[in-house]
Design an enzyme around this catalytic site. Structure first.
Site, PDB file in Angstrom:
ATOM      1  N   TYR A   1      65.428   9.468  53.985  1.00 39.68           N
ATOM      2  CA  TYR A   1      67.142  10.418  53.831  1.00 39.68           C
ATOM      3  C   TYR A   1      66.938  11.694  54.890  1.00 39.68           C
ATOM      4  O   TYR A   1      67.689  12.131  55.263  1.00 39.68           O
ATOM      5  CB  TYR A   1      67.846  10.664  52.404  1.00 39.68           C
ATOM      6  CG  TYR A   1      68.434   9.350  51.636  1.00 39.68           C
ATOM      7  CD1 TYR A   1      67.810   8.409  52.368  1.00 39.68           C
ATOM      8  CD2 TYR A   1      69.212   9.362  50.677  1.00 39.68           C
ATOM      9  CE1 TYR A   1      68.714   6.604  51.689  1.00 39.68           C
ATOM     10  CE2 TYR A   1      69.461   8.704  50.414  1.00 39.68           C
ATOM     11  CZ  TYR A   1      69.395   6.875  50.335  1.00 39.68           C
ATOM     12  OH  TYR A   1      69.705   6.227  49.530  1.00 39.68           O
TER      13      TYR A   1
ATOM     14  N   LYS B   1      63.347   8.022  46.376  1.00 38.24           N
ATOM     15  CA  LYS B   1      62.391   6.600  46.267  1.00 38.24           C
ATOM     16  C   LYS B   1      61.628   6.294  47.223  1.00 38.24           C
ATOM     17  O   LYS B   1      61.220   7.318  48.557  1.00 38.24           O
ATOM     18  CB  LYS B   1      63.672   5.306  47.203  1.00 38.24           C
ATOM     19  CG  LYS B   1      65.578   5.603  46.575  1.00 38.24           C
ATOM     20  CD  LYS B   1      65.897   5.388  47.093  1.00 38.24           C
ATOM     21  CE  LYS B   1      67.644   6.151  46.407  1.00 38.24           C
ATOM     22  NZ  LYS B   1      68.344   7.175  47.231  1.00 38.24           N
TER      23      LYS B   1
END
Length: 325
Positions: free
Chosen positions: A53, A82
């Site tokens: 992200y 993540k």
């Protein structure tokens, strides 16, 4: 009686807030920082990011500023990040978690997830979409989920993360991990919303002690205007659904609040994305009411199945042996 608890107790005893802020990249850093600052002031304590992200650094700046100002402690927060697709190698798990911790400027995260069960070839830390000479994404089809999971367990042992889990995993993939895990996954983060309710997956996971977090719980209407997404995803707009709006009028709540409350009543945590201060406040103000049985049936009737999956196959991952859909 309205449930008052705002937490899910994970299978390792840790408590995870039921509502958090999703930090999928979008907008410039100052806008994201403002959104996080506003979320902290509104009472958010769960923040969901990912290495891919590219918002970890902004989140780290905001939360450390908040802690430094004496507004709260690190243990008050629940930070999720993540492992990226290009890090799907047992030898790279520690490397990528350390990169995330450096970006976040934190010594640990609360939950580390395997972002996808399939992989692209590693050609560099930030090369998330490596391509061959013909412009095709280079997949790594040698993905060994069980070996990667063992490396994830090592991160708990090293206290880099308190909990570990998965994202976008199928029932069969979850079952494989559970059969060999020394430390079982605490969470599976998947797309869930009123048009795509995933009841079978939710029941499978919860019956095995694996909690569910819904990404795109409002159908991700922002996809419609986000550059580069329109060709990868379907824009599912739930906020204008007449059934949802009617129920909202009954409870004097917004459509977004009805959609999020419904998922809470399915036992699912939610991480809606928003940058608007008022919307942020609304999205977390969902613990003072519950839907009655008639309205639950109406919401259940909105199910459209896989045709309403917004997050469609990306990076030609359908060619990967571990592709989840």
């Amino acid at each position: 009686m309205v449930p008052t608890t705002k937490f899910i107790t994970l299978n390792n005893g840790e408590k995870m807030p039921k509502c958090g802020l999703g930090l999928w990249k979008g907008g410039d850093s100052s806008d994201i920082e403002t959104a996080i600052d506003n979320a902290l002031e509104a009472g958010y304590r769960l923040f969901d990011t990912a290495y891919i992200y590219e918002t970890e650094d902004v989140l780290g700046k905001s939360v450390n500023k908040w802690i430094g100002a004496g507004k709260g402690k690190r243990e008050d927060l629940f930070i999720v990040t993540k492992l990226p697709n290009n890090g799907m190698d047992p030898k790279l798990v520690e490397h990528f978690l350390n990169l995330s911790l450096k970006e976040l400027n934190l010594s640990y995260v609360d939950l580390y997830l395997i972002h996808w069960p399939c992989a692209v070839k590693y050609t560099g830390d930030r090369n998330f979409l490596p391509k061959d000479d013909n412009g095709h994404i280079i997949l790594d089809k040698t993905t060994d989920l069980e070996a990667i999971w063992k490396a994830m367990e090592d991160q708990v042992d090293a206290k880099r993360t308190k909990s570990i889990g998965v994202s976008n995993f199928t029932t069969s993939q979850i079952e494989r991990i559970l059969k060999m895990a020394r430390i079982p996954p605490v969470n599976n983060q998947v797309e869930v919303h009123a048009y795509f309710q995933q009841k079978e997956l939710i029941n499978f996971c919860t019956n095995r002690g694996v909690s569910i977090t819904a990404h795109s719980p409002l159908g991700a209407p922002w996809r419609k205007t986000f550059p580069g997404i329109s060709n990868l995803s379907i824009c599912v707009n739930l906020l204008d659904d007449p059934v949802v709006k009617e129920i909202g009028e009954k409870y004097k709540k917004t459509s977004g609040q009805i959609l999020l409350r419904y998922l809470l009543e399915l036992g699912v945590a939610v991480v809606p994305k928003s940058s608007q201060a008022e919307r942020l406040k609304q999205n977390i103000d969902i613990f003072d009411f519950e839907l009655d049985s008639d309205d639950l049936k109406k919401m259940e009737g909105l199910e459209k199945g896989d045709s309403a999956r917004g997050n469609r196959t990306r990076y030609n991952i359908g060619d990967h042996p571990e592709a989840p859909f």
